[in-house]
Design an enzyme around this catalytic site. Structure first.
Site, PDB file in Angstrom:
ATOM      1  N   ASP A  24      57.831 -19.370  35.889  1.00 36.11           N
ATOM      2  CA  ASP A  24      58.269 -19.960  34.631  1.00 36.11           C
ATOM      3  C   ASP A  24      57.449 -19.555  33.412  1.00 36.11           C
ATOM      4  O   ASP A  24      57.954 -19.612  32.297  1.00 36.11           O
ATOM      5  CB  ASP A  24      58.322 -21.484  34.740  1.00 36.11           C
ATOM      6  CG  ASP A  24      56.973 -22.080  35.136  1.00 36.11           C
ATOM      7  OD1 ASP A  24      55.995 -21.321  35.287  1.00 36.11           O
ATOM      8  OD2 ASP A  24      56.896 -23.312  35.289  1.00 36.11           O
TER       9      ASP A  24
ATOM     10  N   ARG B 113      57.911 -28.342  30.627  1.00 34.53           N
ATOM     11  CA  ARG B 113      58.949 -27.324  30.615  1.00 34.53           C
ATOM     12  C   ARG B 113      60.144 -27.704  29.759  1.00 34.53           C
ATOM     13  O   ARG B 113      60.154 -28.724  29.087  1.00 34.53           O
ATOM     14  CB  ARG B 113      59.408 -27.066  32.054  1.00 34.53           C
ATOM     15  CG  ARG B 113      58.279 -26.559  32.931  1.00 34.53           C
ATOM     16  CD  ARG B 113      58.791 -26.180  34.287  1.00 34.53           C
ATOM     17  NE  ARG B 113      59.982 -25.377  34.182  1.00 34.53           N
ATOM     18  CZ  ARG B 113      60.588 -24.793  35.207  1.00 34.53           C
ATOM     19  NH1 ARG B 113      60.086 -24.954  36.414  1.00 34.53           N
ATOM     20  NH2 ARG B 113      61.675 -24.087  35.038  1.00 34.53           N
TER      21      ARG B 113
ATOM     22  N   TYR C  11      51.427 -28.761  39.280  1.00 34.21           N
ATOM     23  CA  TYR C  11      50.734 -28.096  40.402  1.00 34.21           C
ATOM     24  C   TYR C  11      49.720 -29.095  40.913  1.00 34.21           C
ATOM     25  O   TYR C  11      48.848 -29.529  40.157  1.00 34.21           O
ATOM     26  CB  TYR C  11      50.018 -26.835  39.919  1.00 34.21           C
ATOM     27  CG  TYR C  11      50.947 -25.701  39.564  1.00 34.21           C
ATOM     28  CD1 TYR C  11      51.483 -24.891  40.557  1.00 34.21           C
ATOM     29  CD2 TYR C  11      51.265 -25.428  38.242  1.00 34.21           C
ATOM     30  CE1 TYR C  11      52.323 -23.832  40.235  1.00 34.21           C
ATOM     31  CE2 TYR C  11      52.105 -24.374  37.911  1.00 34.21           C
ATOM     32  CZ  TYR C  11      52.628 -23.580  38.912  1.00 34.21           C
ATOM     33  OH  TYR C  11      53.461 -22.539  38.597  1.00 34.21           O
TER      34      TYR C  11
ATOM     35  N   PRO D 139      50.105 -18.976  41.642  1.00 36.10           N
ATOM     36  CA  PRO D 139      50.991 -19.000  40.472  1.00 36.10           C
ATOM     37  C   PRO D 139      50.437 -19.727  39.257  1.00 36.10           C
ATOM     38  O   PRO D 139      50.975 -19.584  38.165  1.00 36.10           O
ATOM     39  CB  PRO D 139      52.221 -19.736  41.003  1.00 36.10           C
ATOM     40  CG  PRO D 139      51.717 -20.622  42.077  1.00 36.10           C
ATOM     41  CD  PRO D 139      50.526 -19.924  42.682  1.00 36.10           C
TER      42      PRO D 139
END
Lengths: 665, 665
Positions: free
Chosen positions: A51, A284, A292, A368
């Protein structure tokens, strides 16, 4: 098994249609080359996955005219908040830092899920070349390489068999649905609740798979690029492997609409709890937040791998709640979830004879959280695409292809070490005091974050010397360029920074980079200084005369009959007051004339004050003197600075281009 | 004649799918109302026609989420150059002025042809309400109005017969093709050489016309709006007419890619030649330039009308060449051309019983050079759309519908006088000296241009007092608002100006107007000042308590069960340092909580410095003191300021809304 139904030849065969593969297909769609792109999945990605988009990635996407779609639709991350335990062990906000270093780019880091990026690529490809479509549910099954043909870049050394899968084969496994606290069914893969309307056609196309299932086809290719992920089939064919290791750190990921009283839930946050582990918050689009979450209580099974079956959204949420305490956290909507074990691996070889290449996760895998994966992967093929295209089109010598590995392997290695250091600092327990040597110093973490931001932005990429990055033949750089702010000044090997300049002909302000679209052309940026002075004007005119001469390198490297700006485009940015210059007084080569459409009004710019958008101060920011001797800057088709020279150094310019450009008859 | 095939009822019937009709359909697509829109033409416009978009129009289009598409695709006009005869009679550049007054808007004037604007509307409508499609090749043939039903706004007083045309009937006449100097065939209508790819579906739909040709249908409507141009069928049914007159001035229009040595061909220019007439240059997208060219040698026929058959592109070009001399001008590509005789006409009545309305060219026609037509027409229906929608939905009292005529007729009249004055100055011969009384003073022309720019921007629109613009109940405005810069300060009756503010929850900068989308909601902007001070915080909390009370007007005007922000949205812009405020400490009514998606993070903003985009200085620009007593500002759904009051004046706020809002059970 069915027999092969058709044989075909292609210039470029791309395996894998994730961000790296689509970036490459997007490049190829801008050239007159036969390209195919296949992907074993039956549909594109609709949510979850990668993302984060760094500012350099946005610059690149904008050069393909899709940056604005991302900029509008994405969530912009502006500030990072660091939360650490206070003396009582309760988490407190200890710091705020800007998410993107101020002044290094006209973009800042944003977040938008991978599926949308892929959609924008697919739209751009369709606009350029309607017949280049991703062939989904298709995978290569055999590979043959005829090394004897490798030296002739017009030949087809690669032979691959492609097989169309059945729908079942083309659908990735889901690791089981699970109930969220609110009762919604959620999946960790192709969950389609937020299916964007323009993806419908992809779903319909999927229905066609079955009618072709089992068909095979033999394809001969000049080039093949494996963008097929961490388990790359192409890499396996080459016999290459990744080296590195994994850690004991297990993290879960939840994409949720959070219900919480934590005050910074819409900020990017790094939370270190006293002993329950860490959380990173990534706010987001569409009210979603990605968390996370470090999972401290997942047992490792045989071989040091976590037991995936023990991990559910509830397990992940419960870990998060302990870290967030005393703040509350829950959700009713979960869009996607997953879990992973941190590890870092990198490939040793990126290419076979510069005919087969590997890119993206096929040559580097890591954790990530730093928001790097999709960025570095797309930048791999951004680096590779124009090189393949210009060699295949006969514009440049095949020797430039070697720079893919030399340039990108270093980036991959830097990324791996960055992630290694960053993950350790993130997953470690905060130090109780300076004597607590096993704990992580929160000051060190903050410093790493701040320093890491320059690396993470992508702007710091600095390619070493080669045929096409020529510090050695640019000896005067240090006298021409007076500034050394990283990301803001002209620096050989780095991307050209961008400041606003005014079109001489209509006074419209443009960011310089907006005039550097990724269309495969090399560019010469001429900075002649204040051309109202006779000296500057004379230097400028003299350069123009040499460039315009019939035997100039500009003419020699441009095919006969083609427009003079079709291989190398020349842009002027002068520092004279715009109103004191008339375009028609300048040498024709800097604003070429055409009998049917008149003068070219889009090549000469002034570094001057605009009416509505301030003064870009382009010269000053780049480190050039407004009243100085000027400079000539050569940019690669990917906006990286190749060469810098004096206004008078036509010979240096000619020599630089002569090193790799092909003369046209 | 075929018999009617189906009877139906609609809330709103729109006649005409040009910019005014599509703006209205676009509004309607955002509400749960049954709307139909018909147009007698078989396809939309593909080139030519109107092109200028003023900054206020861009603000409006941006409030529907399509402004960015226009901003990217259009040509931006930045500077106006004035060219006049010098003492020898040769044209010279005499002045440069900014095309849009600096600081009045976040947009500037741009140019893009009407067909693209229509495309963006069609896309937006489709996204909101896929079943609301323009019915092309359909025209109304009979009209009946039952005045006895006019007072009950739930009833259907309008009856109209609609007839589907044959393809021939639906194709507008072309006034003959003509050869350009380069030999290309050109037309003055639906020439399709630059057909944009996303218009293909429209052309296919046209093929369906014939199968339905001749069918008729009877429709009953609550409201009907005539957006059907200067020869409006709807206006004819009402028996209304336009009054005004025409002049002897004949002008030609060429949309060409010019081949010329005139240095300002990419600037907006006003050229007055000594005796050959005048030219206005409008640089456009895709290398096109529109030239408005005065035709001095076209004979007038009977009734004072120009003989259209004597006008060809060659005649127009030759006139231009005389005006441009000694500069040369020619072209090989002509996209469109036309000619017109200047006249100004305006309607007296804009509505029948507030059930049938007229908008756009149906109530005002004038010359095109000021770039006003498409703007004022779209702004007519921008003004009307939300009023019809909120009355039809039972949110507001029908009395608000009377404001359409009172507000827009004044604008139409202002436009007519502006154009009258402007046309005379433009078409007149320049004065030789101060004694030359028949000539036009070039100083006067320049002044008119500069002053006209404020009018032309659309930002100067100032609606007079009514139920929904309430200066009389806003007595404290002059003490609350300290600034009087037109276009930059809060002024009752004018549109809310826009400056950047930061989202309290994620630090992202937004232009205030970006948070005022046209979604039919009223808005209360609360400017509580520096809420780190106890006085300001207490005022803010006290207002919050009153608004949150179960019997507050906010609850009474919101349907039971609906979200509290669904009819009136409250936004806060405070002037405290962003970092000193926690959203969770503020009264809930200002950031409402929802059990499934948590707190609302998109309603509280800070007037503070951003990391990457400077400081908007919103308070200072609007005329508010950062440390002052604050203010409450009510905005209509079209961003116009209705009411301004003190933070403590809850009763005034309640009284204002009570004047026209409907209580919900």
């Amino acid at each position: 098994m069915a027999i092969p139904v058709a044989d075909s030849t292609v210039d470029v065969l791309i395996v894998g249609a994730g961000p790296a593969g689509l970036m490459l297909a997007n490049w190829m769609s801008r050239f007159n080359l036969k390209t195919r792109i296949v992907d074993k999945r039956g549909t594109k990605i609709f949510n979850g996955q990668a993302d984060g988009l760094q500012c350099r990635t946005l610059e690149i996407l904008d050069s393909f005219d899709i940056g604005h779609r991302i900029w509008r639709e994405s969530n912009h991350m502006v500030e990072i908040c660091l939360w650490n335990p206070d003396e009582t062990g309760r988490i407190r906000r200890s710091d705020r830092i800007p998410d993107t270093i101020v002044g290094i780019s006209r973009f800042q880091q944003v977040v938008l899920h991978q599926g949308r990026i892929e959609r924008f690529f697919l739209d751009a490809i369709k606009e350029n070349k309607a017949d280049l479509k991703v062939e989904r549910g298709v995978m290569p099954t055999t590979f043959d390489f005829d090394a004897s043909k490798a030296a002739d870049f017009k030949d087809y050394p690669i032979t691959v068999t492609l097989r169309t899968l059945t729908e079942d084969e083309a659908t990735p496994c889901q690791s089981g649905t699970a109930s969220s606290p609110g009762g919604t069914e959620i999946q960790d893969g192709l969950f389609r609740s937020n299916l964007a309307p323009d993806d419908t056609a992809d779903l319909i196309a999927r229905a066609e798979l079955n009618s072709r299932a089992g068909q095979t086809e033999v394809v001969k290719a000049r080039f093949m690029v494996g963008c097929d992920g961490a388990h790359s089939w192409v890499r396996q064919q080459l016999g290459y492997s990744l080296t590195g290791d994994s850690t004991d750190y297990i993290w879960g990921v939840l994409d949720i609409v959070p219900v919480t009283d934590f005050p910074d839930i819409r900020m990017r946050c790094a939370i270190h709890s006293e002993s329950q582990g860490s959380v990173m918050i990534i706010p987001r689009e569409n009210k979603l937040v990605r968390l996370y979450i470090q999972l401290k209580e997942v047992p490792l099974g045989e071989g040091g791998r976590a037991d995936r079956s023990k991990i559910t959204p509830d397990v992940i949420l419960k870990s998060a709640q302990k870290i967030f305490a005393p703040y509350t956290l829950t959700y009713t909507h979960c869009d996607w979830w997953t879990a992973y074990q941190i590890g870092q691996r990198v490939g040793d070889k990126f290419s076979l004879d510069e005919r087969v290449f590997l890119a993206g996760d096929a040559v580097h895998t890591h954790s990530p959280k730093a928001g790097q994966g999709m960025n570095v992967s797309m930048q791999d093929t951004y680096n590779l695409g124009w090189k393949i295209a210009l060699v295949a089109s006969g514009v440049c010598d095949p020797a430039i292809l070697k720079t893919y590995e030399t340039e990108r392997k270093k980036i991959a290695q830097d990324l791996i070490s960055f992630d290694h250091r960053f993950s350790r600092l993130f997953s470690g327990r905060p130090a109780k005091d300076v004597m607590d040597e096993e704990g992580i110093s929160m000051d060190e973490f903050k410093m790493a974050f701040e320093k890491g931001n320059m690396f993470a932005s992508g702007v710091a990429v600095d390619y070493k010397d080669s045929l096409i990055v020529s510090r050695s033949t640019s000896p005067s750089t240090s006298t021409l360029i007076q500034n050394s702010d990283p990301g803001r000044t002209i620096s050989i090997g780095m991307r050209m920074p961008s400041f606003k300049v005014l079109n001489q002909s209509d006074a419209r302000p443009w960011h310089l980079q907006e005039r550097l679209p990724s269309d495969g052309r090399w560019r010469i940026l001429v900075f002649p200084g204040d051309i109202t002075t006779p000296t500057a004007l004379s230097r400028y005119t003299s350069l123009g005369t040499k460039l315009a001469a019939k035997n100039s390198f500009l003419h020699r490297f441009t095919p006969p009959g083609a427009k003079i700006d079709s291989v190398i485009e020349i842009l002027t940015i002068h520092s004279a007051p715009r109103r004191d210059i008339e375009l028609t007084d300048l040498p024709e080569i800097f604003h070429p004339y055409c009998e049917t459409i008149g003068w070219d009004y889009w090549k000469v710019f002034a570094d001057d004050e605009s009416y509505h958008e301030g003064h870009g101060q382009c010269y000053e920011n780049l480190g050039l003197e407004r009243k100085g001797a000027g400079a000539v800057v050569v940019l690669r088709p990917d906006q990286y600075v190749s060469w810098v020279g004096e206004m008078g150094d036509y010979e240096g310019l000619e020599k630089f281009f002569g090193g790799f450009m092909v003369e046209r008859k």
